[in-house]
Design an enzyme around this catalytic site. Structure first.
Site, mmCIF file in Angstrom:
data_model
loop_
_atom_site.group_PDB
_atom_site.id
_atom_site.type_symbol
_atom_site.label_atom_id
_atom_site.label_comp_id
_atom_site.label_asym_id
_atom_site.label_seq_id
_atom_site.Cartn_x
_atom_site.Cartn_y
_atom_site.Cartn_z
ATOM 1 N N ASP A 150 72.500 24.194 -26.078
ATOM 2 C CA ASP A 150 71.955 23.352 -25.016
ATOM 3 C C ASP A 150 72.987 22.292 -24.658
ATOM 4 O O ASP A 150 73.263 21.385 -25.441
ATOM 5 C CB ASP A 150 70.662 22.703 -25.510
ATOM 6 C CG ASP A 150 69.940 21.926 -24.416
ATOM 7 O OD1 ASP A 150 70.457 21.876 -23.292
ATOM 8 O OD2 ASP A 150 68.868 21.365 -24.702
ATOM 9 N N ASP A 163 70.937 18.030 -20.388
ATOM 10 C CA ASP A 163 69.745 17.238 -20.684
ATOM 11 C C ASP A 163 69.279 16.549 -19.409
ATOM 12 O O ASP A 163 70.095 16.145 -18.571
ATOM 13 C CB ASP A 163 70.042 16.181 -21.755
ATOM 14 C CG ASP A 163 70.457 16.817 -23.076
ATOM 15 O OD1 ASP A 163 69.656 17.586 -23.630
ATOM 16 O OD2 ASP A 163 71.588 16.544 -23.527
ATOM 17 N N SER A 216 75.146 38.912 -24.480
ATOM 18 C CA SER A 216 76.313 39.630 -24.999
ATOM 19 C C SER A 216 76.149 40.043 -26.456
ATOM 20 O O SER A 216 75.402 39.424 -27.217
ATOM 21 C CB SER A 216 77.611 38.821 -24.877
ATOM 22 O OG SER A 216 77.827 38.404 -23.563
#
Length: 794
Positions: A318, A321, A246
Site C-alpha cells: 500500500d 493513503d 504476476s
C-alpha cells in the site's frame, strides 16, 4: 450502349487505380527489417539481425550506438503504442480520442505525475551513463519519426507525429506506477462500509478498526461507492493495459536436474494489442542483455544474459493513503494543520479536446497531495479528500533502477539497484550462473503509529496520522539463497522481517500455494518441467471451497440436474481445461454466493466490490469456510435471519437454474469453452466492425482461470460469460545449464505494426502453451534472413 461500355471501363480503371494506390500506400507503411539506413550521431556501424519472430538482435561497438539503434527499431514496431502511453499521465488522450476520454485526462493529469517528473528531471545528473543512454535511445526514436513511415493509426485518428523527450519517459513511469496501485479503487469503498455499516462488517473483511476511525453512524445506509466506481470506470477507459498481478519462481541448484538455476517469470497485465513487452537483444563489447521493455523505456524491466536473469511481480504493498482535510471556514483555499491554516497550492490545467473547445480546470493540492474531489466529477462527498502517493512525494530514481538491474554484474549490484526503487512496489526476482537466487520486495515502505489503519481515510488536520519513519531496505521482505532452495512470488502476503505486517492489497493464496505444492517435493526440475508448470491451470483452493460449501447442501432438496452438477463439482480436481464442465458450474455458483452474501448490504457498491477490488477474490475461500457471519443475513428480509446453509443452498440452486437457461438442460454440455473467450483489443479495434477485424487479435478459446498459474483474469458478473481481460504478458524460462536455449512467448506478436508479419504470429503458440527460443548464440543469430544495417550519416 457504347457510352455505357466506356463508363464501365472507366469505373474499372478507377477501381484498379484505387486498389493499386492503396496497396502501394500500405507497402510504404511496413517496418523495414532488411537493407541499410543512415543514422545521425552514430560513431560506428550497427547491425540488427531480426530472428524468425521479429526480435531485433542489435550488435554495436558501443552502448550509445546500440541504444540509438534500439530507439529506432523500437519505434518502427511500436510508435503508436509509444504515442498513446506518453499521453496518459499528461492528460492528452482527448486530443486524439475526443470528448469521451476528457474524464480520464482530468483524473490522470491531476495526480501530480508530470509535476513530479519536472522536479526529477531538473535534478538529474546529465553526465551519468543512464541519462546519456536514455538520450541516445530518444534520439533513435526521433530519427525514426523524421525518416520512417507514419503508422496507419496516426492517419486514422488524424494526429501529427511529435518528437519525444525525457519527460515522456517519466510520464510512462508514472502511469506504470499508478496502474500498479489498488488503494484508489479500494480504500474509499472500505471507508464507506465503515461509515454506513459499521465495524463488525468491516472487520469480517479483514479490516480491523482503531481509535482513529471517524465513524459517522451505522444506520445501514446504501453503499454508493461513487469515488471507487469513478476511478474504476476511468481506468477501464485507458487504451493501454494496466498491471494486475504476476508469478515468478527461481529454483536453486539443489532443485534442478542439471545443478544450475532455473528462472521463471510471467507478469500478469491486462491484455491489449500490441502486446505490452517489446523484446530485444543488445550486444556490445562491454554489455549484453536480452530484455523486455515497456513502450518508451530504454532499459528492460525483465531480462537475462549469460550471467544473470531478473524479473518482477507486483508487491501489492500500500503506497497510497487518503486524508480528510479540514478547510478554513473563512477561506476555502486554506486547510487546517497543527501549525495553523495553510494555503492550498493551486495548479491550472487545460485539456485539448479533438473537435471541441479546450476544457480548463484547477487542482488544489495540500501537503498530502491533490484534492480528489476536484478531479473526479460528481463526487458528492463534501469533505476534501487528499491523496498521498509515495511516488510523487519522494525522489524518483526509476531510470537508475532499471539501468542498474540490466547492467548488474553480480547479486550485490542487482540488490543495490533494487534498493533505489521507491514506487511502485515490486518483487524483484533474481537468479544467476553462479547459483545465487534471491527475492527482494522493493519499494519505499513506511510506518505509522501502530493503531492506525491505512485502508481507512486518515485525519489530515490532526497531525497524528503522519508517517513516523521510512524503513531501511534491509527491513523489506527478502530472501537470498534460502536453505529450502527456491524463492517465489505470486502477489501473496510476504513474511515479516521488521516484526510488522506490511500493509497491502495482497491476492489470495491460490497461486502461491500451487507453486509451493509443485516445487516442494521435487529436486530434479528441468526446463521442460518448468514450461509445463508455468502453463498449469489447476486451482489448489477451489476443491476446498467446494468441500466447505457442499457440506451444508442437503442432496434430498435438489433436482436431478442439481444433483448431477453437484456430483461433477465434488469430483473436480480444480483444472481449468477448455472441455471441463466443473469450472462453469463453480464460477457461476461463486458469483451467486457473493451476490447473496454481500449485495444486500452493499447496494450500488457491490459492483465496485466485484469489479474494482481484490477483496472479493480473497473473501471467496475465507467466507465459505466460516460457520457464522454478519454478512449471511439478508437485510432486505425483515424478521428473518439467514444462515450459511440458506445462503449456499440458494446460491447453488440459482446457479444451476441460470446455467440451464443459458446453456441447455444437459449438464455435461456446460463446458468451459462455451463461456470463456479471450481477445486482444487494439484502441482503434474497440470501435468494432472492420476496424476490429483489422486491428484486434482473436477471439480465441483458452485454457485457464482466475488465480491459477496460467492466470486468466475475468470479471464475475451477471452475464454468465467470462471475457478474459488479462493474464501472462509473457512467459519466460531461463535455464542456466542451457542458457542459449532459454524460452519465452508473448500473447500476440513482437510488432505493433498491423502490416508486419510479426503482428500476431505468436498468438496461437501462446494459447497452446508453446514457446520460442530467446537466442544468444551469435552464429545462430547471424543466420537470420533479415538484416538491417545502420550506417553513420555522412
Amino acid at each position: 450502349m457504347k457510352l455505357l461500355k466506356k463508363l464501365f471501363k472507366i469505373v474499372l480503371i478507377l477501381i484498379a487505380l484505387l486498389f493499386v494506390g492503396g496497396w502501394l500506400f500500405t507497402v510504404t507503411l511496413h517496418p523495414k527489417y532488411n537493407g541499410e539506413l543512415e543514422l545521425s550521431n552514430l560513431s560506428e556501424k550497427v547491425t540488427v539481425f531480426y530472428d524468425e519472430v521479429g526480435v531485433p538482435h542489435i550488435n554495436a561497438k558501443n552502448q550509445k550506438d546500440a541504444f540509438r539503434a534500439f530507439g529506432y527499431v523500437h519505434a518502427q514496431d511500436r510508435l503508436w503504442q509509444m504515442e498513446v502511453i506518453r499521453r496518459i499521465s499528461a492528460g492528452r488522450l482527448s486530443e486524439i480520442f475526443g470528448k469521451d476520454v476528457v474524464r480520464v485526462d482530468k483524473f490522470m493529469s491531476g495526480l501530480g505525475i508530470e509535476e513530479a517528473a519536472y522536479k526529477t528531471i531538473a535534478d538529474i545528473d546529465k553526465n551519468s551513463e543512464p541519462y546519456k543512454l536514455t538520450m541516445a535511445y530518444l534520439d533513435g526514436i526521433n530519427q525514426f519519426i523524421e525518416k520512417g513511415p507514419t503508422p496507419l493509426e496516426f492517419y486514422l485518428v488524424g494526429v501529427e507525429k511529435e518528437k519525444y523527450t525525457i519527460n515522456d519517459i517519466y510520464n510512462v513511469f508514472g502511469y506504470m506506477a499508478f496502474s500498479f496501485a489498488v488503494a484508489h479503487k479500494t480504500d474509499p469503498l472500505l471507508n464507506e462500509i465503515k461509515e454506513k455499516l459499521g465495524a463488525e462488517y468491516l472487520e469480517e473483511l479483514g479490516i480491523p478498526l482503531s481509535e482513529t476511525t471517524l465513524l459517522k453512524n451505522t444506520n445501514k445506509r446504501e453503499i454508493k461507492a461513487e469515488f471507487s466506481l469513478a476511478v474504476n470506470e476511468i481506468m477501464d477507459k485507458l487504451p493501454i493495459p494496466s498491471f494486475i498481478g504476476s508469478n515468478s519462481w527461481v529454483l536453486g541448484s539443489n532443485r534442478t536436474k542439471n545443478g544450475k538455476v532455473i528462472f521463471a517469470n510471467d507478469p500478469h497485465i491486462n491484455f491489449g494489442q500490441p502486446s505490452v513487452w517489446y523484446q530485444s537483444h543488445i550486444k556490445t563489447p562491454d554489455y549484453e542483455m536480452y530484455g523486455f521493455n515497456l513502450a518508451l523505456t530504454p532499459f528492460p524491466l525483465l531480462g537475462h544474459n549469460r550471467n544473470h536473469a531478473y524479473g518482477l511481480t507486483m508487491f501489492e504493498n500500500d503506497d497510497i493513503d487518503f486524508y480528510i482535510e479540514e478547510n478554513n471556514p473563512e477561506n476555502a483555499l486554506e486547510y487546517k494543520t497543527p501549525e495553523g491554516f495553510l494555503p492550498y497550492k493551486t495548479i491550472d490545467k487545460d485539456i485539448k479536446i479533438k473537435g471541441r473547445q479546450n476544457a480548463a480546470y484547477q487542482i488544489k493540492v495540500s501537503k498530502h497531495g491533490p484534492i480528489m474531489n476536484g478531479i473526479i466529477e460528481h463526487l458528492q462527498d463534501e469533505r476534501p479528500i487528499a491523496m498521498k502517493w509515495i511516488y510523487t512525494h519522494l525522489p524518483n530514481k526509476l531510470l537508475d533502477v532499471a539501468y542498474e538491474m540490466s547492467h548488474a554484474e553480480n547479486l550485490q549490484e542487482f540488490k543495490n539497484g533494487a534498493s533505489k526503487l521507491h514506487a511502485p512496489g515490486l518483487n524483484m526476482m533474481y537468479g544467476d550462473a553462479s547459483n545465487n537466487i534471491a527475492w527482494f520486495a522493493a519499494g519505499k515502505l513506511y510506518k505509522y503509529r501502530d493503531i492506525l489503519n491505512r485502508k481507512i481515510y486518515l485525519n489530515g488536520a490532526s497531525g497524528k496520522d503522519e508517517i513516523v519513519r521510512y524503513l531501511d531496505f534491509e527491513e523489506n521482505p527478502q530472501a537470498v539463497n534460502p536453505a529450502w532452495g527456491y524463492v517465489y512470488s505470486a502477489n501473496n502476503q510476504p513474511d515479516s522481517i521488521a516484526n510488522m505486517l506490511y500493509s497491502g492489497y495482497y491476492l489470495p493464496e491460490d497461486r502461491a500455494k500451487r507453486i509451493v505444492e509443485i516445487v516442494e517435493p521435487k529436486h530434479d526440475f528441468t526446463k521442460e518441467d518448468v514450461a509445463k508448470m508455468i502453463y498449469d491451470v489447476k486451482s489448489s483452493v477451489a476443491p476446498k471451497v467446494i468441500l466447505n460449501a457442499t457440506e451444508v447442501i442437503t442432496v434430498d432438496d435438489l433436482s436431478v440436474s442439481e444433483r448431477k452438477a453437484l456430483e461433477i463439482l465434488k469430483k473436480w480436481d480444480g483444472n481449468y481445461f477448455k472441455t471441463e464442465v466443473a469450472p462453469t458450474i463453480y464460477n457461476r455458483f461463486v458469483y451467486e454466493f457473493l451476490v447473496n452474501t454481500f449485495k444486500d448490504e452493499m447496494g450500488k457498491g457491490f459492483k465496485q466490490f466485484m469489479d474494482g477490488t481484490m477483496i472479493q477474490k480473497k473473501m471467496i475461500a475465507v467466507q465459505m469456510s466460516k460457520s457464522q457471519s454478519v454478512w449471511w443475513d439478508d437485510v432486505t428480509t425483515e424478521g428473518k435471519i439467514e444462515d450459511k446453509k440458506e445462503i449456499i443452498t440458494k446460491s447453488f440452486k440459482n446457479a444451476i437454474s441460470f446455467l440451464n437457461a443459458q446453456l441447455g438442460e444437459n449438464v455435461e454440455d456446460w463446458t468451459w469453452n462455451r463461456v470463456t473467450t479471450v481477445e486482444h483489443e487494439h484502441p482503434i479495434g474497440k470501435a468494432g466492425g472492420l476496424l476490429r477485424k483489422i486491428f484486434n487479435v482473436g477471439p480465441f478459446e483458452t485454457n485457464g482461470g482466475n488465480e491459477v498459474l496460467n492466470n486468466h483474469i475475468f470479471k464475475l458478473d451477471s452475464t454468465g460469460y467470462y471475457k478474459v481481460t488479462g493474464g501472462p504478458s509473457t512467459r519466460r524460462i531461463i535455464d542456466f545449464s542451457d542458457i542459449e536455449n532459454s524460452i519465452t512467448i508473448i500473447p500476440t506478436g513482437q510488432s505493433g505494426n498491423v502490416f508486419s508479419d510479426h503482428y500476431k504470429d505468436q498468438a496461437q503458440k501462446y494459447l497452446d502453451g508453446k514457446f520460442v527460443k530467446m537466442k544468444l548464440n551469435q552464429k545462430e543469430i547471424e543466420q537470420s534472413e533479415n538484416r538491417l544495417v545502420f550506417l553513420p550519416k555522412k
